[in-house]
Design a protein around this motif. Structure first.
Motif, PDB file in Angstrom:
ATOM      1  N   ILE A 197       0.877  -1.175   0.000  1.00 36.59           N
ATOM      2  CA  ILE A 197       0.000   0.000   0.000  1.00 36.59           C
ATOM      3  C   ILE A 197       0.910   1.219   0.000  1.00 36.59           C
ATOM      4  N   LEU A 198       0.765   2.056  -1.002  1.00 40.62           N
ATOM      5  CA  LEU A 198       1.652   3.206  -1.188  1.00 40.62           C
ATOM      6  C   LEU A 198       0.879   4.511  -1.057  1.00 40.62           C
ATOM      7  N   ILE A 199       1.219   5.292  -0.038  1.00 34.26           N
ATOM      8  CA  ILE A 199       0.676   6.641   0.102  1.00 34.26           C
ATOM      9  C   ILE A 199       1.694   7.605  -0.485  1.00 34.26           C
ATOM     10  N   THR A 200       1.315   8.330  -1.507  1.00 35.93           N
ATOM     11  CA  THR A 200       2.220   9.310  -2.116  1.00 35.93           C
ATOM     12  C   THR A 200       1.408  10.379  -2.827  1.00 35.93           C
ATOM     13  N   HIS A 201       2.026  11.575  -2.952  1.00 36.20           N
ATOM     14  CA  HIS A 201       1.403  12.649  -3.727  1.00 36.20           C
ATOM     15  C   HIS A 201       2.028  12.762  -5.107  1.00 36.20           C
ATOM     16  N   LYS A 202       3.008  11.913  -5.377  1.00 37.42           N
ATOM     17  CA  LYS A 202       3.733  12.004  -6.640  1.00 37.42           C
ATOM     18  C   LYS A 202       3.063  11.111  -7.678  1.00 37.42           C
ATOM     19  N   MET A 203       2.339  11.752  -8.590  1.00 33.51           N
ATOM     20  CA  MET A 203       1.522  11.023  -9.553  1.00 33.51           C
ATOM     21  C   MET A 203       2.356  10.130 -10.476  1.00 33.51           C
ATOM     22  N   ALA A 204       3.566  10.582 -10.823  1.00 34.02           N
ATOM     23  CA  ALA A 204       4.409   9.792 -11.715  1.00 34.02           C
ATOM     24  C   ALA A 204       4.765   8.454 -11.072  1.00 34.02           C
ATOM     25  N   GLU A 205       4.970   8.452  -9.749  1.00 31.65           N
ATOM     26  CA  GLU A 205       5.288   7.213  -9.038  1.00 31.65           C
ATOM     27  C   GLU A 205       4.101   6.253  -9.077  1.00 31.65           C
ATOM     28  N   GLY A 223     -13.383   6.981  -4.880  1.00 32.86           N
ATOM     29  CA  GLY A 223     -13.436   5.878  -5.830  1.00 32.86           C
ATOM     30  C   GLY A 223     -12.115   5.150  -5.898  1.00 32.86           C
ATOM     31  N   THR A 224     -12.152   3.971  -6.504  1.00 41.16           N
ATOM     32  CA  THR A 224     -10.937   3.182  -6.756  1.00 41.16           C
ATOM     33  C   THR A 224     -10.761   3.039  -8.259  1.00 41.16           C
ATOM     34  N   PHE A 225      -9.525   3.270  -8.739  1.00 44.92           N
ATOM     35  CA  PHE A 225      -9.267   3.357 -10.168  1.00 44.92           C
ATOM     36  C   PHE A 225      -8.233   2.317 -10.593  1.00 44.92           C
ATOM     37  N   ASP A 226      -8.457   1.731 -11.760  1.00 48.89           N
ATOM     38  CA  ASP A 226      -7.474   0.857 -12.401  1.00 48.89           C
ATOM     39  C   ASP A 226      -6.460   1.759 -13.095  1.00 48.89           C
ATOM     40  N   MET A 227      -5.186   1.693 -12.675  1.00 53.95           N
ATOM     41  CA  MET A 227      -4.202   2.644 -13.180  1.00 53.95           C
ATOM     42  C   MET A 227      -3.818   2.400 -14.638  1.00 53.95           C
ATOM     43  N   LYS A 228      -4.144   1.229 -15.187  1.00 54.50           N
ATOM     44  CA  LYS A 228      -3.918   0.995 -16.608  1.00 54.50           C
ATOM     45  C   LYS A 228      -4.861   1.830 -17.456  1.00 54.50           C
ATOM     46  N   GLU A 229      -6.003   2.194 -16.868  1.00 54.12           N
ATOM     47  CA  GLU A 229      -7.038   2.906 -17.619  1.00 54.12           C
ATOM     48  C   GLU A 229      -7.245   4.341 -17.132  1.00 54.12           C
ATOM     49  N   THR A 230      -6.400   4.795 -16.211  1.00 50.68           N
ATOM     50  CA  THR A 230      -6.585   6.120 -15.600  1.00 50.68           C
ATOM     51  C   THR A 230      -5.351   6.978 -15.833  1.00 50.68           C
ATOM     52  N   VAL A 232      -2.896  10.446 -15.207  1.00 50.12           N
ATOM     53  CA  VAL A 232      -2.469  11.261 -14.072  1.00 50.12           C
ATOM     54  C   VAL A 232      -3.423  12.435 -13.873  1.00 50.12           C
ATOM     55  N   GLU A 233      -3.869  13.031 -14.970  1.00 47.52           N
ATOM     56  CA  GLU A 233      -4.783  14.189 -14.896  1.00 47.52           C
ATOM     57  C   GLU A 233      -6.117  13.787 -14.275  1.00 47.52           C
ATOM     58  N   GLN A 234      -6.638  12.634 -14.656  1.00 44.66           N
ATOM     59  CA  GLN A 234      -7.906  12.160 -14.095  1.00 44.66           C
ATOM     60  C   GLN A 234      -7.782  11.892 -12.595  1.00 44.66           C
ATOM     61  N   LEU A 235      -6.665  11.286 -12.199  1.00 41.91           N
ATOM     62  CA  LEU A 235      -6.459  10.983 -10.781  1.00 41.91           C
ATOM     63  C   LEU A 235      -6.292  12.270  -9.970  1.00 41.91           C
ATOM     64  N   SER A 236      -5.553  13.240 -10.520  1.00 41.03           N
ATOM     65  CA  SER A 236      -5.366  14.528  -9.828  1.00 41.03           C
ATOM     66  C   SER A 236      -6.691  15.242  -9.637  1.00 41.03           C
ATOM     67  N   GLU A 237      -7.510  15.208 -10.669  1.00 40.47           N
ATOM     68  CA  GLU A 237      -8.818  15.881 -10.589  1.00 40.47           C
ATOM     69  C   GLU A 237      -9.724  15.206  -9.566  1.00 40.47           C
ATOM     70  N   ALA A 238      -9.692  13.875  -9.508  1.00 44.94           N
ATOM     71  CA  ALA A 238     -10.488  13.149  -8.516  1.00 44.94           C
ATOM     72  C   ALA A 238     -10.019  13.484  -7.098  1.00 44.94           C
ATOM     73  N   MET A 239      -8.714  13.716  -6.954  1.00 44.56           N
ATOM     74  CA  MET A 239      -8.120  13.980  -5.646  1.00 44.56           C
ATOM     75  C   MET A 239      -8.512  15.340  -5.092  1.00 44.56           C
ATOM     76  N   VAL A 240      -8.434  16.393  -5.920  1.00 43.55           N
ATOM     77  CA  VAL A 240      -8.671  17.755  -5.430  1.00 43.55           C
ATOM     78  C   VAL A 240     -10.037  18.318  -5.835  1.00 43.55           C
ATOM     79  N   GLY A 241     -10.744  17.604  -6.714  1.00 44.17           N
ATOM     80  CA  GLY A 241     -12.081  18.037  -7.113  1.00 44.17           C
ATOM     81  C   GLY A 241     -12.098  19.111  -8.173  1.00 44.17           C
ATOM     82  N   ARG A 242     -10.968  19.335  -8.832  1.00 43.56           N
ATOM     83  CA  ARG A 242     -10.883  20.327  -9.906  1.00 43.56           C
ATOM     84  C   ARG A 242      -9.645  20.028 -10.742  1.00 43.56           C
ATOM     85  N   LYS A 243      -9.535  20.680 -11.889  1.00 45.73           N
ATOM     86  CA  LYS A 243      -8.342  20.510 -12.711  1.00 45.73           C
ATOM     87  C   LYS A 243      -7.176  21.293 -12.112  1.00 45.73           C
ATOM     88  N   VAL A 244      -6.007  20.683 -12.111  1.00 47.32           N
ATOM     89  CA  VAL A 244      -4.811  21.309 -11.553  1.00 47.32           C
ATOM     90  C   VAL A 244      -3.983  21.913 -12.681  1.00 47.32           C
TER      91      VAL A 244
END
Length: 509
Positions: A197-205, A223-230, A232-244
């Motif tokens: 289980i990896l807690i990180t803010h670094k999307m590239a990792e 939500g839980t996302f399959d990283m093969k289909e998600t 970095v932009e989609q994950l960032s937006e889900a995290m903060v609730g807006r586009k970064v």
């Protein structure tokens, strides 16, 4: 046995009957996968993993390990269940050596009583060589660098041969090469059947190693996302609730005024005063300019910061502010008279008094300001109002209007308190060391904007960062260190990652 290594069902974690850290969290991790847990600072990620590791007892909900419901009452029970955790904030005894901390509680003994240090060191050394996590095992923890301590925490979990490994921000202070090495370690551990289980803010990792990612926002699962289909932009937006949006320097011209002047500075190494850590270093920083120091950790960055801020004694050379020599000035005068602000590398050791409230921490250097005290009587109302301004502006979560104890905040929110305090103070020079360590993508965007705003306000900024992307985004000039010496300097505009990387390795071509 089932396909899940970890199942956390309907988890609630409420502190003091008022602060809801986790709300109805359902979190499942498949056996043998690398599962990222992401969210904003204070979202409840570390709290949830602290529940899994037995540091906290959940207010409500159940936990299953390998399909069997368990009551994890403490970390010892978690270890018995094969769960290990690398904590965001170091869990070490300062007076012990690094090897003693790594083996603490799991020492190998001879005749059941005598600690077999040779056997312990041999096992740790084997792990260090296997995963490229080399440190000086005999160094006292109090004298170790932040990077050494982080590696020791990682070695601690590998030493215990756990099957379920929780990494909480493990790469926050590692160099790019060390990060690549650690990510490779995780992939190798996964091949060996470990669950991570990896807690990180670094999307590239996350994109590089994670199979799945669960997003938590304000204590609840989004939500839980399959990283093969998600992406970095989609994950960032889900995290903060807006586009970064990435913040970048506009490279507006600097002032001719030199705020900071360093002349032929030589310093003993902070972690080992028997050797030179910085040699014959010179630098000017102008008003309205961001100068970034780039280099692999331990190549003189800490020595520069401590010489400017007065935390270490200068061996030879000079430090000047507005052409006034402050080489031997007191720390207090550097803050008040010479208007220096400092965001330190180690927020716990040098940035906060952890058992003070947030309000008390934001006025640490300025408590004798007439605005906050007169005739040695503190104006609590003024302190509280000032603290709430910083809390609101820098989005410090769970601060309880400034009454929360600093120790209770997440690491990212502790960092926001320090950044808010130092950037808000009326200063001429900002010395900023690893400003976004442990911050989420939304907070990084905001902090970068604040640093560039300080530049526009004609303040001089010395940025020390191990994040090359941060250096390239913010710097007007980049100064590269290697082995305690200035290798070279190049303009920030148009600088290439590969070019800076070569210089960091000591090559000027």
């Amino acid at each position: 046995m089932g396909k899940y290594a970890v199942e956390m069902e309907d988890i609630w974690m409420v502190f003091n009957k008022t602060i809801v850290a986790n709300k109805e969290v359902n979190f499942k991790v498949k056996k043998g996968e690398i599962h990222a847990l992401v969210g904003e600072n204070g979202a409840g990620k570390s709290t949830l993993m602290s529940v899994l590791f037995g540091i906290y007892q959940q207010t409500k909900g159940t936990i299953k390990i390998n399909g069997k419901e368990e009551i994890i009452s403490n970390p010892v029970k978690a270890n018995r269940l094969g769960i290990g955790m690398v904590h965001q904030h170091f869990k070490m005894v300062d007076i012990f050596t690094l090897w003693e901390n790594i083996a603490l509680g799991a020492e190998m003994t001879t005749a059941g009583e005598i600690i077999n240090s040779r056997k312990i060191k041999n096992k740790i050394t084997k792990i260090m060589n296997q995963y490229n996590l080399r440190i000086d095992l005999d160094k006292t923890t109090a004298n170790a660098t932040v990077g050494m301590k982080q590696k020791a925490e990682i070695l601690k979990i590998l030493y215990r041969d756990a099957d379920i490994l929780v990494f909480d921000e493990p790469t926050a202070v590692l160099t790019p090469q060390e990060i690549d090495g650690l990510l490779q370690v995780m992939l190798e551990l996964q091949k060996d059947g470990k669950t991570i289980i990896l807690i990180t803010h670094k999307m590239a990792e996350i994109k590089k190693v994670a199979n799945s990612a669960t997003v938590i926002r304000l204590g609840e699962v989004i939500g839980t996302f399959d990283m093969k289909e998600t992406s970095v932009e989609q994950l960032s937006e889900a995290m903060v609730g807006r586009k970064v949006v990435e913040t970048k320097n506009d490279y507006s011209p600097r002032s001719e005024e030199v705020v900071l002047k360093i002349e032929n500075l030589t310093m003993k190494k902070v972690s080992n005063t028997k050797v030179i850590g910085l040699e014959n270093f010179s630098l000017d920083v102008h008003a309205g300019e961001v100068v970034a120091i780039a280099g692999v950790e331990g190549n003189g960055q800490q020595e520069i910061a401590e010489a400017i801020t007065g935390m270490s004694k200068v061996y030879s050379g000079n430090v000047k502010i507005h052409n006034h020599d402050i080489t031997y000035a007191s720390i207090a005068s550097r803050y008040s008279k010479w208007k220096i602000s400092h965001v330190p590398e180690d927020r716990h050791k040098h940035g906060l008094v952890l058992d003070f409230s947030v309000s008390q921490n934001v006025v640490l250097q300025d408590i004798d300001n007439p605005k906050f005290s007169q005739a040695k009587i503190i104006n609590s109302g003024a302190v509280q109002a000032y603290a709430q301004t910083i809390i609101q502006k820098f989005d410090v979560r769970n601060a309880d209007a400034g009454f929360a104890i600093a120790r209770q905040l997440s690491g990212g929110n502790q960092q926001k308190v320090i950044l808010g305090r130092e950037i808000t103070r009326p200063t001429d020079l900002l010395v900023i060391y690893q400003p976004t360590r442990g911050l989420d993508v939304g907070s990084i965007e905001f902090i970068h904007a604040q640093i560039l705003k300080a530049k526009k306000d004609n303040r001089a900024i010395l940025l020390i960062s191990y994040e090359l992307s941060e250096v390239l985004a913010l710097a007007d000039r980049i100064v590269v260190l290697n082995a305690g010496k200035k290798i070279g300097e190049l303009p920030g505009k148009g600088a290439k990652r590969e070019e800076v990387g070569k210089m960091m390795l000591g090559r000027e071509d």
